[in-house]
Design an enzyme around this catalytic site. Sequence first.
Site, mmCIF file in Angstrom:
data_model
loop_
_atom_site.group_PDB
_atom_site.id
_atom_site.type_symbol
_atom_site.label_atom_id
_atom_site.label_comp_id
_atom_site.label_asym_id
_atom_site.label_seq_id
_atom_site.Cartn_x
_atom_site.Cartn_y
_atom_site.Cartn_z
ATOM 1 N N SER A 103 -10.156 -0.820 6.664
ATOM 2 C CA SER A 103 -9.543 -0.608 5.428
ATOM 3 C C SER A 103 -8.749 -1.497 5.072
ATOM 4 O O SER A 103 -8.242 -1.861 3.650
ATOM 5 C CB SER A 103 -8.543 0.602 5.808
ATOM 6 O OG SER A 103 -9.216 1.654 5.539
ATOM 7 N N SER A 139 -9.543 1.753 2.951
ATOM 8 C CA SER A 139 -8.693 2.343 2.073
ATOM 9 C C SER A 139 -7.627 1.593 1.174
ATOM 10 O O SER A 139 -6.782 2.149 0.684
ATOM 11 C CB SER A 139 -8.153 3.422 3.106
ATOM 12 O OG SER A 139 -7.163 2.824 3.937
ATOM 13 N N LYS A 159 0.775 -1.286 -0.029
ATOM 14 C CA LYS A 159 -0.030 0.068 -0.025
ATOM 15 C C LYS A 159 0.685 1.233 -0.054
ATOM 16 O O LYS A 159 2.080 1.306 0.729
ATOM 17 C CB LYS A 159 -0.612 -0.095 1.239
ATOM 18 C CG LYS A 159 -2.004 1.023 1.276
ATOM 19 C CD LYS A 159 -2.724 0.663 2.644
ATOM 20 C CE LYS A 159 -3.880 1.665 2.611
ATOM 21 N NZ LYS A 159 -4.670 1.638 3.769
#
Lengths: 553, 553
Positions: free
Chosen positions: B231, B207, B132
Amino acid sequence: MTTWEQIAAAKRAQTLSQIPKGWVEPNLIQNMNKDGYVSACGYLDTVLPEHEVSITNLTATELAGKIASREMTSYDVCYAFCHRAALAHQILNCCIEIFFEQALEKARELDSYFAATGKLLGPLHGVPFSLKDQVNLIGLETTIGYISRVGQKSDKMSLLAKVLQDQGAVFFLKTTVPTAMLASETVSSLHGRTLNAINIAFSSGGSSGGEGSLIGAKASPLGVGTDIGGSIRIPAAFQGLYGLRPSHGRIPYMDVTNSYEGQELIPSVIGPLSSSLKDLELFTKLVVDSETWNYDPQVVPVPWRDSSEVTKRKLRIGLMTWDGLVMPHPPVLRALRETCHALTSRGHEIVKWSFPDNEKLVDVGEKVYGADFYAEVEQILEKTGEPISDYMNIARNVSRGKGHSGNALDVNQWWEVSQEIRHLKQKFLKYWKNTENVTSDGKPIDAILCPVWPSAGFHDGKVDFGCENYTVPFNVLDYSCVVFPVTQVNVEIDSVESGHLPSLPDDQKMHGYYEAQDFDKIPVCLQVVCKRLEEEKVLAIASVIESCLAATT
Amino acid sequence: MTTWEQIAAAKRAQTLSQIPKGWVEPNLIQNMNKDGYVSACGYLDTVLPEHEVSITNLTATELAGKIASREMTSYDVCYAFCHRAALAHQILNCCIEIFFEQALEKARELDSYFAATGKLLGPLHGVPFSLKDQVNLIGLETTIGYISRVGQKSDKMSLLAKVLQDQGAVFFLKTTVPTAMLASETVSSLHGRTLNAINIAFSSGGSSGGEGSLIGAKASPLGVGTDIGGSIRIPAAFQGLYGLRPSHGRIPYMDVTNSYEGQELIPSVIGPLSSSLKDLELFTKLVVDSETWNYDPQVVPVPWRDSSEVTKRKLRIGLMTWDGLVMPHPPVLRALRETCHALTSRGHEIVKWSFPDNEKLVDVGEKVYGADFYAEVEQILEKTGEPISDYMNIARNVSRGKGHSGNALDVNQWWEVSQEIRHLKQKFLKYWKNTENVTSDGKPIDAILCPVWPSAGFHDGKVDFGCENYTVPFNVLDYSCVVFPVTQVNVEIDSVESGHLPSLPDDQKMHGYYEAQDFDKIPVCLQVVCKRLEEEKVLAIASVIESCLAATT
């Protein structure tokens, strides 16, 4: 309308009234003075019955053993400690809640249970146990030094108290704290001053000064205090005791009353004080084994781990002689030298520890403690009009001097403090890891050895000689620390000049405060520090140090 | 002056420019549509070379095994994933930093090292690994969705990335996040929208939507996301993947860039997503075994613990069908029923879980996330003038609706929130312990089984169907959670009415959003939850559930 002075006077009278008439001796301090004693502990040995003194001289571990082997009854043990505590309180002013009658009844119950079933409740079966005021017991007050809390009886029992009681502990009193527990001495408008058990001219330390004073007087074998900036370690050190500051999440704090209960950046922790290192381990193992993480979400689910390997090998110890800010007095420096000598002569290794950011660790601690400029405290004081303490005024002045606006931080400022702490923790860990470059076998140190306080203590009322430089950093870091006694000030050998030339104002002040004869015979303790959640290890290392010291003296 | 639109356009072009010319296919989405595909994953299988597809169909564990047994080279594996990721990005817009060339070079190095020494760096030797955006790699940007951060190259590497690299992981790209990582979809003014790999009409979730989308497209075998309100779990669920939300302090977050870095009441945690449960365990064990607590002070020193005992006995599972606030859609309810059936038919026990304070858990989460009313985000956005996201506007409106003043909390208010959380945690633990009164053997449940999200997903852009009710509570509690796939929406069997009569506005909205055909073939995942720091246990229980499901289908 009742004034705060009247409420406080009534509370003090009520505390005293809980002592059986036969044990009330209004001239105790005068007699002690007349007999030439400064030590309440020493004096009590002379006025209490010999068989009681022989009981109160035992550690919790020994008492539990003698009760288990039926050499003693819990009742007799409890009686001896209640009697001694009654006298100790009249000299030292160390108790706030006294309930001897219930304790003796409980002791009798435990004796009957044991006689009837042959079973012990647990490792503390029948052992008297003292509690810092913060610990809640149903039906008793938890004033935490505030006059406005007088009369509010608790309807809950702290989880830790339940655990201890389930293992056989007999509670018999709760001990004094300074207002809001935010001081390194133990004084409040509620109960006045708690004196040092070894020398009543000295401060008992704080904020667990009631525990320190009581256990220092051998009027309790084992008790719990709390520590957010040194509050277990300082009273332990000032009274020549052992104390464990565990990491947050090892010993349950649930339903223990506190100031600033939602403040979690530098959490207050709860841990034991005793005149015996073994008792600290007894307590800690018992509590950890109780798996309180099933009840208290702040307790980390880490079971008790065997740390005996550290007792079987060479230890690597980082020596922090001083923090670069306030030089310890000669007796403390001597204690460090003697401990290092004891360790090296048994084959252990000492390397220098000199973390460069001690000042930042102390400063960030102050930022956290004073984040609302003590508004919460002031609001509670205002309820009765009792005045703010000297200690808090000093703290505010220090904060202002370091740029505090006097207003509560907002949440973004608070998060900045949080990041500052995290970065300091990272730096400290890195420094620790890098000690592998200076040890002889390329492994990092096992622990840090350092002072608890730059002097052996301070005289009662001289709180401006407060200096938490050696305790606060380990609260910020949340490391596991054990305080242990090494020696006592000896006017004969500690009168030498240290040769230190102080430069910083606090250093100058502390330096100017030293005259060997003023501190003669005051105990000197040191601190051994392991990393976060290494309670088993730090206790084991303390036991190694203890045997090394015993072997060289 | 360069506008934010220009900076964003340049960044998007730069990301694309990192894809080798031969892999750039401007008509990819049109072709995919023409071929009748909604699933990027399915479509890519048809356009990529068969031998590459056979590689990208393997799990990280399998890939590591084949590299170790010399059946495959790291280079070939890396090439296949780079190629697939290049195409996946052109459909799904899931990458923000692409560095295939360095990755292939690294893979070659690892092959040479293995060939020369016969040694593997570690359990991930040669396995492609996606990160990420938040995870820092030296020389790459960490924009976390902010246009103002474009051009700032990182000079540090996140500790977790170091650990993974040391164990042989080959990084090849970083994936998209929504602005500030504060959304359950993945959209920003910087890179636009990241689409769902299984159906591009749907949101990838957020997210960690870039990771979810990429791994859902089988363009990475294993990657890490972060989770402060769901997330990791939401994108995992929306793409039919496995995801672990570890407790805070189990996997190192050190030097991972974040929003609100000093906010520690509900900490963001970092954990793996994969199409294989075994990969989650591979990752977690490897990281825990790396003893990162010696570097990252937030990591708890808890070594990897054997949890195989839970695979050998009857499990006790608490079933939370719904939270009393928002009823899940029929396919989610069916997934719960099927999972319970699979468990009970293998002898496991299901009891009802119905904690009464779910709403408070969700509300206190919102209080924490919005404690400064997103002032930090707004300040960073203002640097370039990029607009605030829809998600954040929704969040602000919700906060206002619940009484938020619009100003940042002060520290005393923050501490009140902290206490509120602590009390909810205590209550939850008590409720958990009390399940011993309803299980057949008088022991508390091992885990909770519950939805991840009330629907199988939401259509891209329909963020007003955001509903973190089933994820946020476990962030507040800091429990360990595994998301796992159970089934997919089947228009044939999921068209039935649930019979639920919604009353609350959010429940009505979610209820009205359901039409089986709109969700046909969308994967349905569930969540299994263990207590704090029980990562080994929750992974082991997930594996039991997986085998029970496999045995009944």
